[in-house]
Structure formats: C-alpha cells, structure tokens
Design an enzyme around this catalytic site. Structure first.
Site, PDB file in Angstrom:
ATOM      1  N   HIS A   1     -31.440  59.033 -25.757  1.00  0.00           N
ATOM      2  CA  HIS A   1     -30.426  58.428 -26.966  1.00  0.00           C
ATOM      3  C   HIS A   1     -31.065  57.024 -27.241  1.00  0.00           C
ATOM      4  CE1 HIS A   1     -28.097  55.829 -24.153  1.00  0.00           C
ATOM      5  NE2 HIS A   1     -28.289  56.855 -23.307  1.00  0.00           N
TER       6      HIS A   1
ATOM      7  N   CYS B   1     -29.525  58.397 -17.969  1.00  0.00           N
ATOM      8  CA  CYS B   1     -30.005  58.927 -19.047  1.00  0.00           C
ATOM      9  C   CYS B   1     -31.078  57.835 -19.656  1.00  0.00           C
ATOM     10  CB  CYS B   1     -28.841  58.940 -20.286  1.00  0.00           C
ATOM     11  SG  CYS B   1     -27.812  60.317 -20.087  1.00  0.00           S
TER      12      CYS B   1
END
Length: 558
Positions: free
Chosen positions: A459, A478
């Site tokens: 992301h 992440c």
C-alpha cells in the site's frame, strides 16, 4: 557420449587438492576397462543386490529414508539390474560423470563432504577393481543414493522452510526421485548433465552462484581496517590506506584506484566508498563511519556463508515464479516488477518492525483499492492507537477515524467523545476503528491486494520521509511502497486493466473504488540478505529478523 572429464589441474582448482587427487585416480580407474571387474556380470550382481535390499540396504540416514525406499523400488522394478557395474567401462564412465558433478557441489553452495565423498570415492575405487558381486552391489546402491541425495538437495533444498523459521510460509517443494533415476538408467543420457539440470533456473539463483564463484576466487584477503573515528573525504590517515586495500579486494575500487598518497581520502576513493555503501544498503554519504567500516571488515568467509544461505532459500521457491510477477525483498526493503525474467521497475519499500515481522510467502494479486478505508486490526488498535487516544481526546477526529460498537455488520457508529477511554486497555477493547479515505489515511491513496491469512498487502503511505532512510522496518507487517501507482499502472498494463487516465480519475474522486485485475499476478515476499543486481553487483544486507541465524542452525542440525 559421455562428456569429456575435467583435467586434474582443473579439478584441483575447483574442489581442492585432497578430494581432487582422490577423484582423479578414481576417474582414471572408472574410465579404464578393468579386466577383473568385467568378469562379474550384471546378471551375477542383480540377485545379490536384491538380497542386500531385502536386508534393508542402502541404509538411509535421517532425512534420506524416503530416497532409500525409492531407490529400492527402482532396482526391484529392474530385477536388481545395476546401473554402473557389470557392463564394462561404459557404465563406470557414466558413474564418473555423475560423481564429477557431486565433487563440484561447492559451486552450488553445497559441501561435497556432506555426501561422504571421500568415503564414497574410496569404495568406488575398490569396487572398480573387484570381482566380488556383494562389494559391487553394495557400492552400486551407495553411489546411486549419493547422487540422488545431491539431486534432491540442489533442487528443493537441504532443509525445509517450515523447519527453519516459524515466519516462513513457503510451501515445501516435493522431490520425485523417479524421473532422476529413470534418467540415470537411460543410456543416451549423461548422468552429469542430469544433475547439472537440477538447480533452480531463476535469474536470482544464477546471480548468487556467480557471486559465490567470484568471492571464492578472491585471494589474499587484506587486514581489517583498524578501529577509530569516521574517515571523511579530504582526511589523511593510515587507516585510509587500509580501507583502500579492502575496497580494492572486494572490487569497489578498480585498478585506477592506485594513487600517489594511499593515506589521503581522495574524491576517487569517495566514489568507491559510495559504491560499497550502495551495495550494502548504507547511507551513501562517503563517510566511512562505524556501519560502513563494520560492513567493510566482514570477512570474505562470512560473505561466502551468507551467499550460500541465500542460495538455499531460492531452492525453496517454485521453479516457475510466473512470466510476470512482483518480488518483494523484505531484508532489502525493496519491491520489483519482473517481466520475462527482467526487472522492469524497482522501488523502495517499508516492511514490518522486528517485533511485527513481515512473513515470507507467495500469493496472487487480484485487485487494487483506490482511496481505501483502513479498518484498524484489533492488536494495533489496542497496542498502538489506544495510548494515543487516551493522551489526546481529539486524536480520532483529527485522524478521520470512525468508531463502531463492535465487529458485527450492523454495529452502531459511536461518537468518540462520548466514550470514557480510560476504562479500556489491551485486555478489553470492544470497538472497531475505521479510518476514512484522506491525506492522513495510514494506507495512503491505494492498496494492492492479494487476500491472505496474514492480512498483509502492499500500500501507499503518508509517511513519505521513511523512504529516505537506509533501514526501513517501520510497518506492522504490511509493505509500504515508494511509488505505489507506478506498480498499479504496471499491473493494469500487463493484465489488460484500466489505463493510467482512468486510475487517476478514480484517485482524484476521493471515493473508495475497487478495481479488479483481469488476470491475477503472482507476488512473492522473500527474505534475501544477499543478491546480485542486473548489472552483476553483489549486494548484502543486515539480517534484520535474524533469519540467517535460524537457517544456519537448521542446516547444521541436518
């Protein structure tokens, strides 16, 4: 036709004098017709071989029992007919071709002594001159098992990923002995060529193999740079000469690096230091401080060990990564887009902290979400956000967070100011927090999704300053991307999805939009502390998660 054997001098250069001398004699022995051994035919060896197998031969050590059983099935199906002995010099020459590859296992980062090569070679030399069917049968089984073990180890790895690290979730590859054994039995096949085809064919593995060769060939390692203050351009110091010598040894300072005053830190030397810093993931400021000199003082032997560990990791990965795929190197803090074996783009990445490690696994990217909301994972809400909420009553409103009474689909939305946050802690936090799209959203303007059990994805991020740091382990697991929309547009281009203009329109709308990929794209999250760039430079990185240590322990316990 058996490929011509290497000369004795070539063997010594590649595998060392003691083993080379033993094998050179063995190759001569195996390649020359032996009158005595020729008198013992395959028909005489076969029943003895069957008898040996019925008594449990070959004895499989820990981890090789399945191979030994496959070997017994293979020979039973042949009614005990031997591969190497009982048919004159041709079979023995074919065995020598396979054994030559085993002797050169070091070029694949594997120690030939793991296969008791000296003991095996001695037994083969005796067998080649023997007329005893029992000796020939026993040697036949042990030789084939040794070659089969090497074929397995070099193709799927010496230790399984699950045994190595609880945060490595690579599916263990299986090794099927039957095709290898059948290839050994094919008179038209060269056993040496069969074994040479077993290692991974990945570009990255080939690069590590070349790096291993280059570092192995380095001779005369110079002394370490003495401890002391940081060395900076323009300084004159005896330690500058030491640094110059080690940079030249590792290839960062070429022949043109010889200068009139070796103790002077010149602009040319500064270029070499920056080159070294780039290869080791350090700040490229040409200042040789504690980190740079520490990396420069790492011994050649340790660098070789790191290369071998990373070759083992590549053996775990699927033989086919995909025609196009995303490759994230956690230890290298970078993400690559690869097409037809070529890196078409590369960007910096931020990965998980040492106490929230990014896992190693592979999956397939199926969609992207533009202007995403962020549903805060419970653990992060309790451990990270709750202390901030308690310290600043306006934290949630300022950050664009919504609060819900629970995790059910119909959970009521609550006013954050109506909640007495002091009543809640890590042991009890019943709320669901969701952050609206916007400039402060923790996921930035887009996320790249490959739904998985770890809830890990790629992301954007509003914390752009982190990409300027050399060590980028700051996330909760992440992967944050430096240029996420470049990756999104590449994904859309290679799968036939919407073009950049349409993606930009969605981005500018400030509304959440999910865009599916017409075709999924593989993504591989790996952990590599050594690799080569497309230009051939060898890169090393600090073992941020201590996974090299765990892998080394697993290999030693094998």
């Amino acid at each position: 036709m058996i490929r011509r054997m290497h000369s004795v001098s070539q063997l010594r250069a590649r595998i060392g004098r003691p083993i080379a001398g033993l094998l050179a004699g063995l190759f001569i022995c195996l390649s020359t017709p032996q009158q005595v051994a020729a008198e013992t035919s395959a028909k005489e060896i076969a029943p003895v071989l069957i008898q040996l197998m019925e008594s449990g031969a070959p004895a499989g050590e820990e981890g090789t029992q399945a191979l030994a059983e496959a070997l017994r099935d293979f020979y039973r199906a042949r009614s005990g007919a031997p591969l190497w002995f009982g048919a004159g010099a041709e079979g023995q020459a074919r065995l020598a071709a396979g054994l030559e590859v085993l002797a050169d296992a070091g070029s694949e980062g594997i120690d030939p002594n793991d296969y008791r090569l000296s003991l095996l070679a001695g037994g083969l030399a005796e067998a080649a001159k023997s007329d005893d069917a029992a000796t020939l049968a026993a040697t036949e089984l042990q030789a084939t098992l040794g070659l089969l073990r090497y074929a397995r180890d070099v193709s799927v790895g010496r230790t399984g990923p699950a045994r190595t690290d609880p945060n490595v979730f690579v599916a263990a590859k299986t090794f099927d002995p039957a095709p290898v054994l059948n290839a050994f039995a094919d008179p038209a096949a060269n056993p040496g060529d069969v074994l040479r085809a077993m290692p991974p064919s990945h570009r990255e593995y080939a690069g590590l193999r070349d790096a291993l060769r280059r570092y192995t060939e380095l001779r005369g390692e110079p002394r370490r740079v003495d401890e002391g203050p940081a060395l900076k351009p323009g300084m004159r110091d005896p330690r500058v000469a030491q640094m110059r010598t080690r940079l030249a040894f590792f290839g960062d300072l070429g022949a043109t690096g010889a200068e009139a005053d070796p103790e002077l830190y010149t602009p040319l030397l500064a270029q070499a230091v920056r080159r070294f810093q780039t290869r080791h993931g350090l700040e490229t400021d040409a200042i040789a401080g504690a980190q740079t000199l520490g990396a420069l003082n790492v011994a050649k032997s340790e660098r070789l060990h790191t290369i071998r560990l990373n070759m083992e990791r590549w053996r775990w990965l699927p033989h086919e990564l995909g025609e196009r795929f995303v490759l994230v190197n956690i230890a290298g803090f970078q993400a690559e887009m690869v097409e037809d074996g070529r890196v078409v783009d590369q960007m910096r990445a931020v990965v998980g902290r040492t106490y929230r490690m990014t896992p190693v696994f592979s999956d397939r990217i199926s969609y992207v979400e533009v202007n995403p909301t962020w549903t805060v994972p419970p653990k992060i809400a309790r451990k990270d956000l709750l202390p901030r909420i308690k310290a600043d009553p306006g934290y949630l409103a300022e950050g664009g967070y919504e609060v819900f009474a629970g995790w059910g689909e119909g959970a009521a939305r609550l006013d954050p100011s109506s909640i007495d946050w002091s009543r809640y802690g890590e042991g009890y936090f019943p709320f669901r927090l969701r952050q609206r799209p916007g400039p402060k959203n923790a996921l930035g303007e887009v996320k790249v999704m490959f739904p998985n059990r770890f809830d890990v994805y790629l992301h954007d991020t509003p914390a752009r300053e982190l990409f300027q740091r050399s060590v980028r382990a700051y996330s909760s697991g992440c992967i944050r991307l430096e240029r996420p929309f470049d990756m999104v547009n590449w994904l859309m281009n290679v799968t036939g999805g919407p073009g950049p203009g349409e993606i930009d329109s969605l981005r500018e709308s400030r509304k959440t939009a999910v865009v599916g990929l017409p075709d999924t794209v593989p993504v591989h999250l790996i952990y590599a502390t050594a690799w080569t760039s497309p230009g051939g430079n060898v890169h090393f990185r600090h073992d941020i998660y201590n996974r090299d240590r765990l892998l080394n322990r697993s290999l030693q316990a094998r």
